[in-house]
Scaffold this motif. Structure first.
Motif, short mmCIF file in Angstrom:
data_model
loop_
_atom_site.label_atom_id
_atom_site.label_comp_id
_atom_site.label_asym_id
_atom_site.label_seq_id
_atom_site.Cartn_x
_atom_site.Cartn_y
_atom_site.Cartn_z
N ALA A 39 0.74 -1.10 0.07
CA ALA A 39 0.02 0.03 0.12
C ALA A 39 1.02 1.27 0.08
CB ALA A 39 -1.00 0.25 1.26
N LEU A 41 0.43 4.79 1.30
CA LEU A 41 -0.15 5.83 1.98
C LEU A 41 0.27 7.36 2.12
CD1 LEU A 41 0.37 3.37 5.12
CD2 LEU A 41 -1.54 3.27 3.55
N LYS A 42 -0.95 7.88 2.05
CA LYS A 42 -0.60 9.35 1.85
C LYS A 42 -1.04 9.93 3.42
CE LYS A 42 -2.10 13.69 -0.42
NZ LYS A 42 -2.83 14.13 -1.39
N TYR A 49 4.24 10.64 2.76
CA TYR A 49 3.84 9.60 2.24
C TYR A 49 4.58 8.17 2.94
CZ TYR A 49 1.49 11.83 -1.60
OH TYR A 49 0.71 12.63 -2.31
N SER A 51 5.41 4.08 1.95
CA SER A 51 5.04 2.75 1.18
C SER A 51 5.24 1.67 2.06
CB SER A 51 6.15 2.45 0.08
OG SER A 51 7.59 2.34 0.79
N HIS A 52 4.18 0.88 2.21
CA HIS A 52 3.93 -0.14 3.06
C HIS A 52 3.87 -1.47 2.51
CE1 HIS A 52 1.33 -2.57 5.98
NE2 HIS A 52 1.91 -1.83 6.78
#
Length: 104
Positions: A39, A41-42, A49, A51-52
């Motif tokens: 995912a 995410l914002k 942000y 990144s996951h």
């Protein structure tokens, strides 16, 4: 379960460029052994942000970071002028997980 997160700080006004780079890139993750989900995410703060990515294990994540797929994925879409600073990696081992119940 193992989670890797990269925290990104984006220069003001470049958020759309950052998101477009992620939307149009080839991730190469679908075929990587041990990959579970990703995912982008914002955050609520401007330009924030994460990144996951979720992995079956730390070993699976580490194998990804040494793979040709990793090099190919990270050689796309230059971020010059978009990133306010280099991303910061954080990694976590799950000690407890909970899933939503399956629909009846």
């Amino acid at each position: 379960m193992f989670v890797a997160m990269n925290r990104f700080s984006i220069n003001p006004g470049r958020e759309a460029d950052f998101e477009a780079a992620w939307r149009t890139r080839e991730s190469y993750l679908a075929s990587v052994p041990g990959f579970v989900r990703f995912a982008l995410l914002k955050g609520d703060e401007p330009g924030e942000y994460i990144s996951h990515s979720t992995w079956e294990s730390r070993a699976a994540f580490e194998a990804w970071t040494r793979s040709e797929a990793f090099r190919a994925a990270h050689s796309q879409a230059p971020m010059s002028g978009v990133l306010a600073a280099p991303p910061r990696l954080s990694v976590y081992e799950a000690v407890l997980t909970q899933e939503a119940p399956a629909p009846a």
